[in-house]
Design a protein around this motif. Structure first.
Motif, PDB file in Angstrom:
ATOM      1  N   GLU A 100       0.831  -1.209   0.000  1.00 40.46           N
ATOM      2  CA  GLU A 100       0.000   0.000   0.000  1.00 40.46           C
ATOM      3  C   GLU A 100       0.864   1.257   0.000  1.00 40.46           C
ATOM      4  O   GLU A 100       0.541   2.242  -0.658  1.00 40.46           O
ATOM      5  CB  GLU A 100      -0.938  -0.003   1.196  1.00 40.46           C
ATOM      6  CG  GLU A 100      -1.947   1.125   1.160  1.00 40.46           C
ATOM      7  CD  GLU A 100      -3.110   0.933   2.113  1.00 40.46           C
ATOM      8  OE1 GLU A 100      -4.179   1.527   1.871  1.00 40.46           O
ATOM      9  OE2 GLU A 100      -2.957   0.182   3.106  1.00 40.46           O
ATOM     10  N   LYS A 101       1.977   1.206   0.719  1.00 38.23           N
ATOM     11  CA  LYS A 101       2.889   2.349   0.750  1.00 38.23           C
ATOM     12  C   LYS A 101       3.500   2.590  -0.633  1.00 38.23           C
ATOM     13  O   LYS A 101       3.645   3.747  -1.061  1.00 38.23           O
ATOM     14  CB  LYS A 101       4.001   2.094   1.773  1.00 38.23           C
ATOM     15  CG  LYS A 101       4.833   3.331   2.094  1.00 38.23           C
ATOM     16  CD  LYS A 101       4.015   4.361   2.851  1.00 38.23           C
ATOM     17  CE  LYS A 101       4.878   5.525   3.312  1.00 38.23           C
ATOM     18  NZ  LYS A 101       4.075   6.560   3.998  1.00 38.23           N
ATOM     19  N   GLU A 153       0.782   4.357  -2.692  1.00 36.87           N
ATOM     20  CA  GLU A 153       0.569   5.747  -2.300  1.00 36.87           C
ATOM     21  C   GLU A 153       1.751   6.636  -2.692  1.00 36.87           C
ATOM     22  O   GLU A 153       1.558   7.763  -3.171  1.00 36.87           O
ATOM     23  CB  GLU A 153       0.332   5.817  -0.792  1.00 36.87           C
ATOM     24  CG  GLU A 153      -1.010   5.212  -0.385  1.00 36.87           C
ATOM     25  CD  GLU A 153      -1.184   5.137   1.120  1.00 36.87           C
ATOM     26  OE1 GLU A 153      -0.179   5.322   1.841  1.00 36.87           O
ATOM     27  OE2 GLU A 153      -2.316   4.890   1.563  1.00 36.87           O
ATOM     28  N   TYR A 185       3.480   0.145  -9.327  1.00 40.75           N
ATOM     29  CA  TYR A 185       2.239  -0.570  -9.068  1.00 40.75           C
ATOM     30  C   TYR A 185       2.398  -2.057  -9.356  1.00 40.75           C
ATOM     31  O   TYR A 185       1.805  -2.902  -8.667  1.00 40.75           O
ATOM     32  CB  TYR A 185       1.098   0.001  -9.914  1.00 40.75           C
ATOM     33  CG  TYR A 185       0.759   1.440  -9.619  1.00 40.75           C
ATOM     34  CD1 TYR A 185       0.854   1.957  -8.320  1.00 40.75           C
ATOM     35  CD2 TYR A 185       0.328   2.299 -10.629  1.00 40.75           C
ATOM     36  CE1 TYR A 185       0.545   3.280  -8.052  1.00 40.75           C
ATOM     37  CE2 TYR A 185       0.009   3.621 -10.370  1.00 40.75           C
ATOM     38  CZ  TYR A 185       0.123   4.110  -9.081  1.00 40.75           C
ATOM     39  OH  TYR A 185      -0.191   5.422  -8.817  1.00 40.75           O
ATOM     40  N   GLU A 208      -8.097  -7.692   3.706  1.00 34.89           N
ATOM     41  CA  GLU A 208      -7.197  -6.544   3.593  1.00 34.89           C
ATOM     42  C   GLU A 208      -6.372  -6.628   2.311  1.00 34.89           C
ATOM     43  O   GLU A 208      -6.155  -5.619   1.634  1.00 34.89           O
ATOM     44  CB  GLU A 208      -6.287  -6.481   4.824  1.00 34.89           C
ATOM     45  CG  GLU A 208      -5.383  -5.275   4.888  1.00 34.89           C
ATOM     46  CD  GLU A 208      -6.107  -3.959   5.146  1.00 34.89           C
ATOM     47  OE1 GLU A 208      -5.425  -2.941   5.313  1.00 34.89           O
ATOM     48  OE2 GLU A 208      -7.357  -3.941   5.154  1.00 34.89           O
ATOM     49  N   VAL A 253      -6.386  -3.726  -0.779  1.00 37.82           N
ATOM     50  CA  VAL A 253      -5.213  -3.043  -1.325  1.00 37.82           C
ATOM     51  C   VAL A 253      -4.996  -3.433  -2.787  1.00 37.82           C
ATOM     52  O   VAL A 253      -4.619  -2.586  -3.610  1.00 37.82           O
ATOM     53  CB  VAL A 253      -3.959  -3.351  -0.475  1.00 37.82           C
ATOM     54  CG1 VAL A 253      -2.737  -2.665  -1.068  1.00 37.82           C
ATOM     55  CG2 VAL A 253      -4.169  -2.888   0.961  1.00 37.82           C
ATOM     56  N   PHE A 255      -7.266  -1.401  -4.918  1.00 37.66           N
ATOM     57  CA  PHE A 255      -6.690  -0.053  -5.043  1.00 37.66           C
ATOM     58  C   PHE A 255      -5.572  -0.055  -6.082  1.00 37.66           C
ATOM     59  O   PHE A 255      -5.501   0.826  -6.954  1.00 37.66           O
ATOM     60  CB  PHE A 255      -6.172   0.387  -3.674  1.00 37.66           C
ATOM     61  CG  PHE A 255      -5.578   1.768  -3.622  1.00 37.66           C
ATOM     62  CD1 PHE A 255      -6.058   2.802  -4.417  1.00 37.66           C
ATOM     63  CD2 PHE A 255      -4.557   2.048  -2.724  1.00 37.66           C
ATOM     64  CE1 PHE A 255      -5.516   4.077  -4.343  1.00 37.66           C
ATOM     65  CE2 PHE A 255      -4.001   3.322  -2.644  1.00 37.66           C
ATOM     66  CZ  PHE A 255      -4.485   4.336  -3.457  1.00 37.66           C
ATOM     67  N   CYS A 256      -4.717  -1.070  -6.021  1.00 37.97           N
ATOM     68  CA  CYS A 256      -3.581  -1.158  -6.944  1.00 37.97           C
ATOM     69  C   CYS A 256      -4.041  -1.340  -8.388  1.00 37.97           C
ATOM     70  O   CYS A 256      -3.540  -0.669  -9.294  1.00 37.97           O
ATOM     71  CB  CYS A 256      -2.680  -2.324  -6.523  1.00 37.97           C
ATOM     72  SG  CYS A 256      -1.072  -2.318  -7.333  1.00 37.97           S
ATOM     73  N   GLN A 263     -12.883   1.790  -0.437  1.00 37.35           N
ATOM     74  CA  GLN A 263     -12.363   1.244  -1.689  1.00 37.35           C
ATOM     75  C   GLN A 263     -13.480   0.904  -2.669  1.00 37.35           C
ATOM     76  O   GLN A 263     -13.321   1.053  -3.872  1.00 37.35           O
ATOM     77  CB  GLN A 263     -11.481   0.018  -1.451  1.00 37.35           C
ATOM     78  CG  GLN A 263     -10.773  -0.474  -2.709  1.00 37.35           C
ATOM     79  CD  GLN A 263      -9.982   0.623  -3.411  1.00 37.35           C
ATOM     80  OE1 GLN A 263      -9.199   1.341  -2.789  1.00 37.35           O
ATOM     81  NE2 GLN A 263     -10.192   0.788  -4.711  1.00 37.35           N
TER      82      GLN A 263
END
Length: 221
Positions: free
Chosen positions: A11-12, A15, A34, A54, A58, A61-62, A98
């Motif tokens: 996730e970091k 972002e 990514y 979780e 993520v 999101f990716c 999300q």
């Protein structure tokens, strides 16, 4: 590496890439970052139920960011399929924020294909479900959704209506200090004011937009 640490690392990466590309404007680098995050996430096996949810959040999101980057690289083929994949994972994760992000991405992809009613169904869901929320991340998605709606109205030359919606978007995002979104909104407001014959007001709004853009780079908001 611990599973939770691996998911947090992925996730970091996402972002950081999202923000760094605003400075380096290197979309191929962004895409590579990514891809690194994706590799971390898809290689995680035998997770607990909570960790799996979780991971899916993520990963959704990716995949959403990968799709956006590919579109920015003029590789828009299969964009709706990619957006649907992100949305499916988001729904499986059960994460409200999300799900909203992926619905917004899906709506934009449908809009780009000229499927306005289908797109609007997603936009409407986001606003209905998130407008009264106290969650700042969800409010951010609502603000960006209103920005998309304002752009749709501008495209129809409904400038007064577009300005009202854009100002609503600005109100939502100002409340959570989302500078990147505010930069986009005031740029749109400036364009609308020009169309409506108010060049002086348009110049002021453009200055506000540029100020927010600088704040976004500095504070990553």
């Amino acid at each position: 590496m611990d599973v939770k640490d691996a998911i947090a690392k992925a996730e970091k990466l996402i972002e950081n890439a999202l923000w760094e590309v605003q400075v380096n404007e290197d979309r191929e680098w962004e895409l590579a970052e990514y891809r690194k995050a994706t590799e971390i996430l898809v290689n995680l096996k035998d997770l607990s139920d909570i960790d799996e949810l979780e991971r899916k959040r993520v990963l959704a999101f990716c995949l959403m960011r990968i799709d956006e980057t590919l579109v920015n690289l003029d590789r828009a083929e299969d964009a709706v399929r990619r957006a649907q994949e992100s949305l499916d994972l988001a729904l499986e994760s059960g994460d409200t924020v999300q799900i909203a992000r992926s619905k917004l991405a899906m709506g934009i992809r449908l809009l780009n294909e000229g499927k306005l009613p289908a797109a609007e169904s997603y936009f409407g869901d986001i606003i209905k479900e998130g407008m009264d929320s106290d969650d700042s991340d969800l409010k951010q998605v609502v603000g960006w959704t209103l920005l998309v709606r304002a752009n749709i109205l501008k495209g129809k030359s409904l400038y007064n209506q577009a300005l009202i919606v854009a100002e609503d978007a600005a109100g939502v995002l100002a409340g959570i200090e989302n500078y990147a979104g505010l930069a986009q909104i005031y740029s749109l407001i400036s364009a609308l004011q020009n169309e409506m014959g108010n060049p002086e007001e348009a110049k002021k709004s453009l200055d506000v937009s540029e100020s927010y853009a600088e704040k976004a780079k500095k504070h990553r908001k």
